[in-house]
Design a protein around this motif. Structure first.
Motif, PDB file in Angstrom:
ATOM      1  N   TYR A 185       0.842  -1.192   0.000  1.00 26.19           N
ATOM      2  CA  TYR A 185       0.000   0.000   0.000  1.00 26.19           C
ATOM      3  C   TYR A 185       0.879   1.243   0.000  1.00 26.19           C
ATOM      4  O   TYR A 185       1.603   1.497   0.961  1.00 26.19           O
ATOM      5  CB  TYR A 185      -0.900  -0.014   1.232  1.00 26.19           C
ATOM      6  N   SER A 186       0.847   1.991  -1.078  1.00 24.27           N
ATOM      7  CA  SER A 186       1.604   3.242  -1.167  1.00 24.27           C
ATOM      8  C   SER A 186       0.979   4.114  -2.247  1.00 24.27           C
ATOM      9  O   SER A 186       0.210   3.637  -3.097  1.00 24.27           O
ATOM     10  CB  SER A 186       3.072   2.977  -1.524  1.00 24.27           C
ATOM     11  N   LEU A 187       1.331   5.372  -2.226  1.00 25.82           N
ATOM     12  CA  LEU A 187       0.878   6.299  -3.258  1.00 25.82           C
ATOM     13  C   LEU A 187       1.353   5.841  -4.632  1.00 25.82           C
ATOM     14  O   LEU A 187       0.604   5.877  -5.614  1.00 25.82           O
ATOM     15  CB  LEU A 187       1.402   7.703  -2.947  1.00 25.82           C
ATOM     16  N   LYS A 188       2.586   5.365  -4.703  1.00 24.63           N
ATOM     17  CA  LYS A 188       3.150   4.923  -5.980  1.00 24.63           C
ATOM     18  C   LYS A 188       2.385   3.713  -6.526  1.00 24.63           C
ATOM     19  O   LYS A 188       2.084   3.649  -7.720  1.00 24.63           O
ATOM     20  CB  LYS A 188       4.631   4.582  -5.798  1.00 24.63           C
ATOM     21  N   THR A 189       2.061   2.763  -5.665  1.00 25.47           N
ATOM     22  CA  THR A 189       1.332   1.567  -6.094  1.00 25.47           C
ATOM     23  C   THR A 189      -0.039   1.922  -6.644  1.00 25.47           C
ATOM     24  O   THR A 189      -0.450   1.442  -7.709  1.00 25.47           O
ATOM     25  CB  THR A 189       1.183   0.587  -4.917  1.00 25.47           C
TER      26      THR A 189
END
Length: 279
Positions: A232-236
């Motif tokens: 879970y990340s902004l990039k993902t």
């Protein structure tokens, strides 16, 4: 504001190690569908499976089991009206989608309350009907530690109180910081935007052929699969959003309308292309 472009796909999509098994790639629970809106559950599930999720369970009404089992045999099914089975599924899965095709009945409120009582660190992706119920019932989104919100502009208007002409980047950022500062918000529109921890990202792809039913359900499934595999990340999430539009743009070069089923069928080969592009 940062633009989301094609480079994000090679950054996020990884070539699978030789020593792999399905538990490496996320356990996804999709709480979706109803007697009237079964297609939403199918489209979200199909996208999650095709985007590489290791294990996908669909919590829906029994009337839709046959359609799911025939069309997407890779996914498991449970009855979301069986609270014991649903609670067990919530605890076993690390990414949970709720909303596509559920409708805005009291039952959807009950399903959200089951999540509130049983979720710990799981990532919640709240979409469609669930967002409408949250706005109608004034449910506190801060009860979820890790939550992704995926409203289109009308749903965001109901949730935020911001009329569509007033949904500027500045206003959206202020509103999400007051509603749920730890959430990740995607406002779906032409050139969709992501808001997360005072950062604003904007998609620079997409086309009019995507204006068809089920497109948002498909996006939700892709996001769930990406979070399950790549964390879970902004990039993902940005990569999931871009992949959805990237494939749609390829289809739109030949097709007048971009059908969600056709988009989902092209996900595996497109992901392989970017996984193998790494040197």
């Amino acid at each position: 504001m940062q633009k989301i472009d094609e480079s994000i796909l090679s950054e996020v999509i990884q070539k699978r190690p030789i020593n792999s098994y399905k538990g490496n790639y996320g356990r996804i629970l999709i709480i979706a569908g109803s007697k009237q809106f079964g297609g939403a559950a199918l489209m979200s599930t199909r996208a999650a499976v095709n985007a590489g999720a290791g294990l996908v369970t669909v919590a829906t009404v029994p009337e839709k089991f046959t359609a799911l089992n025939v069309d997407i045999p890779e996914a498991m099914t449970i009855d979301y009206n069986n609270s014991k089975d649903l609670k067990e599924a919530v605890l076993k899965n690390n990414v949970i989608v709720i909303g596509p095709g559920l409708g805005t009945t009291e039952n959807t409120t009950d399903l959200i309350n089951i999540l509130i009582k049983n979720v710990d660190k799981q990532v919640i992706i709240m979409d469609a009907s669930a967002l409408t119920v949250v706005s109608e019932q004034n449910i506190d989104l801060n009860l979820f530690e890790n939550i992704i919100l995926t409203p289109h502009q009308g749903e965001w208007q109901r949730l935020s109180g911001l009329k569509i002409p007033d949904q500027t980047q500045e206003n959206n950022l202020k509103k999400i910081n007051s509603l749920a500062p730890n959430s990740l918000l995607i406002v779906k529109k032409h050139l969709s935007e992501i808001y997360y921890q005072n950062k604003v990202y904007q998609l620079i792809s997409g086309n009019p052929g995507m204006a068809t039913g089920g497109m948002g359900d498909t996006l939700t499934g892709i996001i769930a699969a990406f979070v399950g595999q790549f964390d879970y990340s902004l990039k993902t999430v940005s990569a999931a959003l871009y992949l959805h539009s990237y494939i749609a743009d390829k289809i739109y070069k030949k097709d007048y309308v971009v059908l969600p089923t056709k988009l989902a069928s092209k996900i595996p080969q497109t992901m392989q292309k970017f996984a193998c592009s790494k040197k």
